[in-house]
Design a protein around this motif. Structure first.
Motif, PDB file in Angstrom:
ATOM      1  N   ILE A   1      47.826  36.467  35.504  1.00 13.78           N
ATOM      2  CA  ILE A   1      48.031  37.777  34.522  1.00 13.78           C
ATOM      3  C   ILE A   1      49.007  38.390  34.772  1.00 13.78           C
ATOM      4  O   ILE A   1      49.530  38.759  35.952  1.00 13.78           O
ATOM      5  N   ILE A   2      49.703  38.545  33.665  1.00 12.70           N
ATOM      6  CA  ILE A   2      51.101  39.358  33.736  1.00 12.70           C
ATOM      7  C   ILE A   2      51.074  40.770  32.873  1.00 12.70           C
ATOM      8  O   ILE A   2      50.657  40.539  31.857  1.00 12.70           O
ATOM      9  N   GLU A   3      51.398  41.704  33.354  1.00  4.45           N
ATOM     10  CA  GLU A   3      51.568  43.100  32.482  1.00  4.45           C
ATOM     11  C   GLU A   3      52.904  42.644  31.640  1.00  4.45           C
ATOM     12  O   GLU A   3      53.865  42.545  32.224  1.00  4.45           O
ATOM     13  N   LYS A   4      52.795  42.442  30.419  1.00  7.96           N
ATOM     14  CA  LYS A   4      53.850  42.097  29.489  1.00  7.96           C
ATOM     15  C   LYS A   4      54.834  43.275  29.410  1.00  7.96           C
ATOM     16  O   LYS A   4      54.834  44.461  29.566  1.00  7.96           O
TER      17      LYS A   4
ATOM     18  N   ASP B   1      40.646  34.988  41.173  1.00  6.32           N
ATOM     19  CA  ASP B   1      39.967  34.491  41.872  1.00  6.32           C
ATOM     20  C   ASP B   1      39.362  33.180  41.118  1.00  6.32           C
ATOM     21  O   ASP B   1      39.332  32.978  40.073  1.00  6.32           O
ATOM     22  N   SER B   2      38.576  32.415  42.203  1.00  7.37           N
ATOM     23  CA  SER B   2      37.998  31.208  41.597  1.00  7.37           C
ATOM     24  C   SER B   2      36.630  31.706  40.551  1.00  7.37           C
ATOM     25  O   SER B   2      36.163  30.659  39.835  1.00  7.37           O
ATOM     26  N   THR B   3      36.330  32.820  40.502  1.00  2.00           N
ATOM     27  CA  THR B   3      35.323  33.300  39.700  1.00  2.00           C
ATOM     28  C   THR B   3      36.092  34.037  38.445  1.00  2.00           C
ATOM     29  O   THR B   3      35.117  34.334  37.562  1.00  2.00           O
ATOM     30  N   GLY B   4      37.155  33.863  38.277  1.00  2.00           N
ATOM     31  CA  GLY B   4      38.029  34.437  36.971  1.00  2.00           C
ATOM     32  C   GLY B   4      38.348  35.924  37.050  1.00  2.00           C
ATOM     33  O   GLY B   4      39.007  36.691  36.383  1.00  2.00           O
ATOM     34  N   ILE B   5      37.792  36.598  38.484  1.00  5.07           N
ATOM     35  CA  ILE B   5      38.063  37.962  38.467  1.00  5.07           C
ATOM     36  C   ILE B   5      39.455  38.089  38.820  1.00  5.07           C
ATOM     37  O   ILE B   5      40.024  37.879  39.760  1.00  5.07           O
ATOM     38  N   PHE B   6      39.999  39.373  38.228  1.00  5.17           N
ATOM     39  CA  PHE B   6      41.254  39.780  38.782  1.00  5.17           C
ATOM     40  C   PHE B   6      41.345  41.193  38.606  1.00  5.17           C
ATOM     41  O   PHE B   6      40.458  42.062  38.059  1.00  5.17           O
ATOM     42  N   LYS B   7      42.496  41.800  39.469  1.00  2.29           N
ATOM     43  CA  LYS B   7      42.539  43.416  39.460  1.00  2.29           C
ATOM     44  C   LYS B   7      44.036  43.752  39.458  1.00  2.29           C
ATOM     45  O   LYS B   7      44.830  42.843  40.083  1.00  2.29           O
ATOM     46  N   LEU B   8      44.564  44.433  38.595  1.00  2.04           N
ATOM     47  CA  LEU B   8      46.053  44.838  38.336  1.00  2.04           C
ATOM     48  C   LEU B   8      46.247  46.079  38.137  1.00  2.04           C
ATOM     49  O   LEU B   8      45.864  46.590  37.200  1.00  2.04           O
ATOM     50  N   VAL B   9      47.024  46.877  39.068  1.00  2.79           N
ATOM     51  CA  VAL B   9      47.614  48.030  38.919  1.00  2.79           C
ATOM     52  C   VAL B   9      48.746  48.158  38.187  1.00  2.79           C
ATOM     53  O   VAL B   9      49.796  47.689  38.523  1.00  2.79           O
ATOM     54  N   PRO B  10      48.675  48.602  37.028  1.00  2.00           N
ATOM     55  CA  PRO B  10      49.816  48.632  36.230  1.00  2.00           C
ATOM     56  C   PRO B  10      51.007  49.318  36.649  1.00  2.00           C
ATOM     57  O   PRO B  10      50.892  50.306  37.582  1.00  2.00           O
TER      58      PRO B  10
ATOM     59  N   LYS C   1      31.846  47.188  35.921  1.00  2.00           N
ATOM     60  CA  LYS C   1      32.014  45.587  36.043  1.00  2.00           C
ATOM     61  C   LYS C   1      33.410  45.448  35.437  1.00  2.00           C
ATOM     62  O   LYS C   1      33.743  46.101  34.455  1.00  2.00           O
ATOM     63  N   PRO C   2      33.857  44.048  35.628  1.00  2.00           N
ATOM     64  CA  PRO C   2      35.241  43.721  34.851  1.00  2.00           C
ATOM     65  C   PRO C   2      34.891  43.215  33.555  1.00  2.00           C
ATOM     66  O   PRO C   2      33.833  42.946  33.277  1.00  2.00           O
ATOM     67  N   LYS C   3      36.022  43.862  32.773  1.00  2.00           N
ATOM     68  CA  LYS C   3      36.171  43.426  31.166  1.00  2.00           C
ATOM     69  C   LYS C   3      36.020  41.694  31.157  1.00  2.00           C
ATOM     70  O   LYS C   3      37.031  41.207  31.793  1.00  2.00           O
ATOM     71  N   SER C   4      35.010  41.397  30.357  1.00  2.00           N
ATOM     72  CA  SER C   4      35.163  39.865  30.225  1.00  2.00           C
ATOM     73  C   SER C   4      36.424  39.573  29.066  1.00  2.00           C
ATOM     74  O   SER C   4      36.231  40.068  28.207  1.00  2.00           O
ATOM     75  N   ILE C   5      36.902  38.557  29.471  1.00  2.00           N
ATOM     76  CA  ILE C   5      38.337  38.140  28.395  1.00  2.00           C
ATOM     77  C   ILE C   5      37.720  36.564  28.427  1.00  2.00           C
ATOM     78  O   ILE C   5      37.840  35.892  29.210  1.00  2.00           O
ATOM     79  N   ILE C   6      37.792  36.182  27.158  1.00  2.00           N
ATOM     80  CA  ILE C   6      37.307  34.734  26.912  1.00  2.00           C
ATOM     81  C   ILE C   6      38.731  34.106  26.435  1.00  2.00           C
ATOM     82  O   ILE C   6      39.293  34.604  25.711  1.00  2.00           O
TER      83      ILE C   6
END
Length: 194
Positions: free
Chosen positions: A44-47, A56-65, A97-102
């Protein structure tokens, strides 16, 4: 005294600059095929920046802009799903909870039936850089059960989850026709077997 004043001044401005960005982008990338995290690495990259992270292996991420904004444009790369451009709203950073992104993919499972009718059914394998050649028993297995092993090497040409679904559907056909006898002799590196 000068050094103490300089130290206080430095601490104050470093705290002020850190506190300006209070949003943390918190998401979970989910496959439309399995409803779980997709196989393979998720970046995941901030454009428009070089700021990024990996899920991670469950698809969860955190990113500080880099800077606070009403919305954040993310570029999400997931293996053979391609790249997804996603607009993450600042208000979502307040969620617990994390926002789901499909990430979407379409699997053509009708192809299994077509392959079965043409007796061209495949069992997909993901090997390594150098595909493993069939042994004599593998060749006998292919002939007896009228199928072919197909080794992608280390990088499949399709979404992994679709390949796994194809194989599972092929297993169903093989079980119906051969009552599970084929399972004793099949290669153990066939995707979705375990």
């Amino acid at each position: 005294m000068k050094y103490k004043l300089l130290l206080i001044f430095t601490i104050f401005f470093s705290k002020a600059s850190v506190s300006q960005v209070e949003d943390t982008i918190h998401g979970q990338v989910i496959s439309s095929v399995t409803k779980f995290a997709p196989e393979g690495g998720i970046s995941i990259i901030e454009k428009g920046t070089i700021k990024g992270t990996m899920a991670d292996s469950t698809g969860i991420f955190k990113l500080v802009p880099i800077k606070k904004s009403e919305k954040y444009d993310l570029e999400i790369s997931v293996g053979f799903y391609g790249t997804l451009n996603y607009e993450y709203l600042s208000e979502w950073t307040k969620r617990r909870k994390p926002k789901s992104i499909i990430v979407s993919a379409t699997c053509n499972l009708d192809s299994v039936m077509q392959d079965w009718r043409k007796t061209e059914i495949k069992l997909y394998i993901i090997g390594s850089i150098a595909p493993v050649a069939n042994s004599k028993s593998d060749n006998r297995f292919e002939k007896k059960y009228k199928l072919k092993y197909f080794d992608f090497g280390c990088e499949p040409a399709e979404v992994y989850e679709c390949i796994e679904k194809y194989n599972r559907r092929a297993f169903m056909f093989l079980d119906l026709k051969y009552q599970g006898k084929w399972r004793k002799k099949v290669r153990k590196d066939v995707i979705g077997l375990n």
